[in-house]
Structure formats: C-alpha cells, structure tokens
Write a protein that holds these residues in place. Structure first.
Motif, PDB file in Angstrom:
ATOM      1  N   ALA A 129      43.295  58.751  63.038  1.00 11.12           N
ATOM      2  CA  ALA A 129      42.255  58.747  64.068  1.00 11.12           C
ATOM      3  C   ALA A 129      40.934  58.270  63.468  1.00 11.12           C
ATOM      4  CB  ALA A 129      42.100  60.148  64.656  1.00 11.12           C
ATOM      5  N   GLY A 130      40.213  57.453  64.221  1.00 13.05           N
ATOM      6  CA  GLY A 130      38.903  56.971  63.782  1.00 13.05           C
ATOM      7  C   GLY A 130      38.953  55.707  62.958  1.00 13.05           C
ATOM      8  N   ALA A 131      40.143  55.212  62.640  1.00 10.54           N
ATOM      9  CA  ALA A 131      40.267  54.026  61.785  1.00 10.54           C
ATOM     10  C   ALA A 131      40.071  52.748  62.587  1.00 10.54           C
ATOM     11  CB  ALA A 131      41.631  54.009  61.111  1.00 10.54           C
ATOM     12  N   VAL A 132      39.547  51.731  61.915  1.00 12.72           N
ATOM     13  CA  VAL A 132      39.457  50.383  62.483  1.00 12.72           C
ATOM     14  C   VAL A 132      40.540  49.550  61.803  1.00 12.72           C
ATOM     15  CG1 VAL A 132      38.036  48.333  62.772  1.00 12.72           C
ATOM     16  CG2 VAL A 132      36.983  50.604  62.899  1.00 12.72           C
ATOM     17  N   VAL A 133      41.512  49.088  62.580  1.00 17.19           N
ATOM     18  CA  VAL A 133      42.674  48.389  62.025  1.00 17.19           C
ATOM     19  C   VAL A 133      42.289  46.982  61.583  1.00 17.19           C
ATOM     20  CG1 VAL A 133      44.992  47.543  62.539  1.00 17.19           C
ATOM     21  CG2 VAL A 133      44.247  49.753  63.424  1.00 17.19           C
ATOM     22  N   ASP A 134      42.807  46.586  60.426  1.00 16.02           N
ATOM     23  CA  ASP A 134      42.594  45.244  59.885  1.00 16.02           C
ATOM     24  C   ASP A 134      43.370  44.248  60.744  1.00 16.02           C
ATOM     25  OD1 ASP A 134      42.581  42.865  58.382  1.00 16.02           O
ATOM     26  OD2 ASP A 134      42.608  43.948  56.473  1.00 16.02           O
ATOM     27  N   LYS A 135      42.692  43.234  61.252  1.00 18.17           N
ATOM     28  CA  LYS A 135      43.356  42.267  62.126  1.00 18.17           C
ATOM     29  C   LYS A 135      44.389  41.429  61.384  1.00 18.17           C
ATOM     30  CE  LYS A 135      39.467  41.901  65.347  1.00 18.17           C
ATOM     31  NZ  LYS A 135      38.466  40.998  65.970  1.00 18.17           N
ATOM     32  N   LYS A 136      44.209  41.261  60.075  1.00 16.18           N
ATOM     33  CA  LYS A 136      45.185  40.493  59.300  1.00 16.18           C
ATOM     34  C   LYS A 136      46.413  41.330  58.961  1.00 16.18           C
ATOM     35  CE  LYS A 136      43.906  38.132  55.826  1.00 16.18           C
ATOM     36  NZ  LYS A 136      43.277  37.736  54.526  1.00 16.18           N
ATOM     37  N   LEU A 137      46.206  42.638  58.841  1.00 10.45           N
ATOM     38  CA  LEU A 137      47.299  43.550  58.490  1.00 10.45           C
ATOM     39  C   LEU A 137      47.469  44.543  59.630  1.00 10.45           C
ATOM     40  CD1 LEU A 137      46.247  44.261  54.780  1.00 10.45           C
ATOM     41  CD2 LEU A 137      47.706  42.416  55.634  1.00 10.45           C
ATOM     42  N   ASP A 138      48.026  44.067  60.720  1.00  6.33           N
ATOM     43  CA  ASP A 138      48.089  44.860  61.949  1.00  6.33           C
ATOM     44  C   ASP A 138      49.438  45.529  62.171  1.00  6.33           C
ATOM     45  OD1 ASP A 138      49.583  42.614  62.430  1.00  6.33           O
ATOM     46  OD2 ASP A 138      48.523  42.020  64.263  1.00  6.33           O
ATOM     47  N   GLY A 139      50.252  45.592  61.115  1.00  9.51           N
ATOM     48  CA  GLY A 139      51.565  46.215  61.255  1.00  9.51           C
ATOM     49  C   GLY A 139      52.687  45.235  61.467  1.00  9.51           C
ATOM     50  N   GLY A 140      52.415  43.954  61.337  1.00  9.03           N
ATOM     51  CA  GLY A 140      53.446  42.941  61.517  1.00  9.03           C
ATOM     52  C   GLY A 140      53.922  42.371  60.195  1.00  9.03           C
ATOM     53  N   TRP A 141      54.641  41.249  60.291  1.00  6.56           N
ATOM     54  CA  TRP A 141      55.143  40.588  59.088  1.00  6.56           C
ATOM     55  C   TRP A 141      54.013  39.862  58.390  1.00  6.56           C
ATOM     56  CZ3 TRP A 141      59.424  42.850  58.436  1.00  6.56           C
ATOM     57  CH2 TRP A 141      60.369  43.010  59.466  1.00  6.56           C
ATOM     58  N   VAL A 142      54.061  39.849  57.062  1.00  2.00           N
ATOM     59  CA  VAL A 142      53.105  39.079  56.268  1.00  2.00           C
ATOM     60  C   VAL A 142      53.888  38.286  55.223  1.00  2.00           C
ATOM     61  CG1 VAL A 142      51.212  40.709  56.598  1.00  2.00           C
ATOM     62  CG2 VAL A 142      52.722  40.960  54.615  1.00  2.00           C
ATOM     63  N   SER A 143      53.215  37.313  54.634  1.00  2.00           N
ATOM     64  CA  SER A 143      53.866  36.477  53.621  1.00  2.00           C
ATOM     65  C   SER A 143      53.852  37.167  52.266  1.00  2.00           C
ATOM     66  CB  SER A 143      53.132  35.138  53.520  1.00  2.00           C
ATOM     67  OG  SER A 143      51.801  35.349  53.057  1.00  2.00           O
ATOM     68  N   THR A 144      54.690  36.683  51.363  1.00  2.00           N
ATOM     69  CA  THR A 144      54.676  37.225  50.004  1.00  2.00           C
ATOM     70  C   THR A 144      53.344  36.904  49.327  1.00  2.00           C
ATOM     71  OG1 THR A 144      55.791  35.203  49.213  1.00  2.00           O
ATOM     72  CG2 THR A 144      57.172  37.111  49.746  1.00  2.00           C
ATOM     73  N   GLU A 145      52.727  35.791  49.714  1.00  4.52           N
ATOM     74  CA  GLU A 145      51.416  35.437  49.149  1.00  4.52           C
ATOM     75  C   GLU A 145      50.368  36.487  49.516  1.00  4.52           C
ATOM     76  OE1 GLU A 145      53.980  32.085  48.983  1.00  4.52           O
ATOM     77  OE2 GLU A 145      53.371  33.286  50.732  1.00  4.52           O
ATOM     78  N   GLN A 146      50.442  36.990  50.735  1.00  5.79           N
ATOM     79  CA  GLN A 146      49.502  38.031  51.151  1.00  5.79           C
ATOM     80  C   GLN A 146      49.715  39.302  50.322  1.00  5.79           C
ATOM     81  OE1 GLN A 146      46.840  38.300  53.286  1.00  5.79           O
ATOM     82  NE2 GLN A 146      46.709  40.411  52.489  1.00  5.79           N
ATOM     83  N   TYR A 147      50.953  39.645  50.094  1.00 11.30           N
ATOM     84  CA  TYR A 147      51.244  40.811  49.269  1.00 11.30           C
ATOM     85  C   TYR A 147      50.740  40.610  47.842  1.00 11.30           C
ATOM     86  CZ  TYR A 147      53.981  43.868  46.233  1.00 11.30           C
ATOM     87  OH  TYR A 147      54.352  44.750  45.252  1.00 11.30           O
TER      88      TYR A 147
END
Length: 290
Positions: free
Chosen positions: A128-146
């Motif tokens: 509660a109270g968090a502002v979610v990162d638009k780039k890391l919104d709970g979806g798939w990301v690339s290995t480069e992002q990791y």
C-alpha cells in the motif's frame, strides 16, 4: 327502684359514652439528616460520562482486535502488516491458479520442482502507498533489463553465463515508497533446478559475488535469520559494505526449484534503507515461490 332508660328516636338503646382515652406520647422528631453535599457542576459530570464511555468503547475495541488477530492464522494477516516495526502493508498472499493437472513445485508429484504457474503471477504485489515502476509493472522483461542491475565490470561475463543457462522467462516488478525506498524484484525461470542453482553459484559462488550497481562491495546481512523460509528453497541476503555510496543498497536471492529471484532495495539521501521491510519483502517473495 329500677333505672329507666330513655329510648332514642329510632328505638335503639342509647350507648353510654366511653371513658376518655389515655393520652399517648407523641414520638419525638428524628435527628435531622445531614445536609446533602454540593453537586458537581454539570460540565464536570458530562466530561466524566464522556471519558467513561470512551474508555468502555476503546476497551471493547482493543479486546475485539486482540481476539481477531490472535485467532487468525499467520497468512490471514495481510502482508504481516504491523506499523510498529516498519513493516509495509502488503496485500494478503494468494497463490495463482495452476493449469489443470499440474502440481505445485514442492508437492510429491513434482520431483523436478518445476513452477507451472504463470511466472508473472508469482511476483510479489506492491504494498500500500507504493508508486509502481512503469518499466517494471509485473510483466515480462528482457535479460538485458535483468542484467542492468549488475555493475558493468561483471555484466559481460554474467551475460554469457545467463545465455549458457538458457533461461525461459524473466518477469519483474518495481515500485517506490513515499519515503523514497526503491524496490525491484526479478524472477528468472530456467529449464531445470540444476540450471537455476548453477547460475546462482556463478553469481555468488566461491566468494566471488558479482556486484550490483551502486554497491561495489557487499557483505552478508548479519541481521538475516532466514525466518519464513520455505522448506526446499535457499536464500542469500546481502548488505552494502561501508562506506555507502549515493544510496545504500540491499539485495537478496531466493533459489526455488527452477526459479531464481533477485530482490533489490535502495534509498538515496542521508537515511539508509531499513532492514525490516527488506527482510519482509524477501520472506514474502520466498513464500510465493514455495
């Protein structure tokens, strides 16, 4: 000589007057009652009544709350929410649905410890109270992002190791709390438990841990007790060594079957990240993977 009586007009004999009654004593007046004490002002009475009512209400609420919490199971308390020690208010944990006929990773029918649920649904939800990162919104990301979480000096070698391990998916979620604490969680699923453990060994095996951005040197987190760890999983928790950089960075890994989790928390400025919400985050993410 007989005594004559005079009849009354209605023919009845007259009744002789009775002797006068003896005088009775008049009871003395009782001792006078003491004068009543002066009544307190009405505003005082009203104040006392209000405070008494408030005390009864608060007492009842306190008893009801205590009963409610003590009667609930640990997982029924949303996010282990307690404001007193700095924990964050996470939603209640809920495991995602599985494909028909698929077992949980640590059930008797899943010797390989494979996670069959959608990896994105196994990510911990922001508190509660968090502002979610638009780039890391709970979806798939690339290995480069990791890999961007690691220092450039060790990134290329880690990228090759990750490629050799052939990860299947990478999912991520990030958020920032009102106090400025930033959290990023990555879940990397491999083809087998052996690949997940081998990749973990390449990160922190033989004391040659790959550094994260902003934390050139790290040490084992002495405050980590492993509480809440799910049987069959392994956790590795680190803290940035002093002197801290621009932001103190904490991070931890969880190896659970075919999946590896990376949890990173950092906070810029004079105040550093707190250990309680960081440990809480690692524990809850571990429980979701178990």
């Amino acid at each position: 000589m007989t005594e004559q009586t005079t009849a009354t007009p209605d023919g009845t004999e007259p009744v002789e007057p009775s002797a006068p009654a003896e005088a009775t004593s008049v009871p003395q007046s009782p001792e006078p009652f003491p004068a009543p004490a002066p009544k307190p002002p009405r505003r005082v009475l009203r104040a006392v009544a209000r405070w008494s009512a408030a005390a009864l209400v608060l007492g009842g609420l306190g008893a009801g709350t205590a009963f409610g919490i003590t009667s609930m199971e640990r997982t029924d308390v949303p996010g282990l929410a307690t404001g007193s020690d700095g924990r964050w208010d996470y939603p209640e944990l809920a495991l995602p649905a599985l494909p028909a006929g698929s077992p949980r990773p640590y059930s008797d029918g899943n010797v390989a410890e494979i996670h069959h649920a959608d990896l994105r649904r196994l990510l911990l939800t922001a508190p509660a109270g968090a502002v979610v990162d638009k780039k890391l919104d709970g979806g798939w990301v690339s290995t480069e992002q990791y890999l961007s979480e690691y220092a450039k000096s060790g990134r290329s070698g880690l990228a090759q190791t990750l490629k050799d391990s052939a990860p299947r998916h990478v999912a991520a979620r990030g958020w920032t709390m009102p106090d400025g604490t930033s959290t990023r969680i990555y879940l990397v699923r491999f083809n087998s438990t052996a690949f997940a453990q081998a990749f973990m060994d390449s990160i922190a095996g033989s004391g040659s841990e790959v550094s994260l951005v902003g934390a050139p040197e790290t040490v084992l987190d002495e405050g980590w007790s492993g509480a809440g760890k799910v049987a069959g999983t392994a956790s590795y928790v680190y803290d940035e060594a002093k002197p801290y950089g621009e932001a103190r960075v904490r991070h931890g890994y969880v190896v659970a079957g075919d999946t590896l989790a990376l949890v990173v928390q950092s906070r810029k400025g004079g105040e550093s990240t707190r250990s309680v919400p960081f440990h809480q985050t690692v524990i809850l993410q571990n429980q979701l993977l178990g």
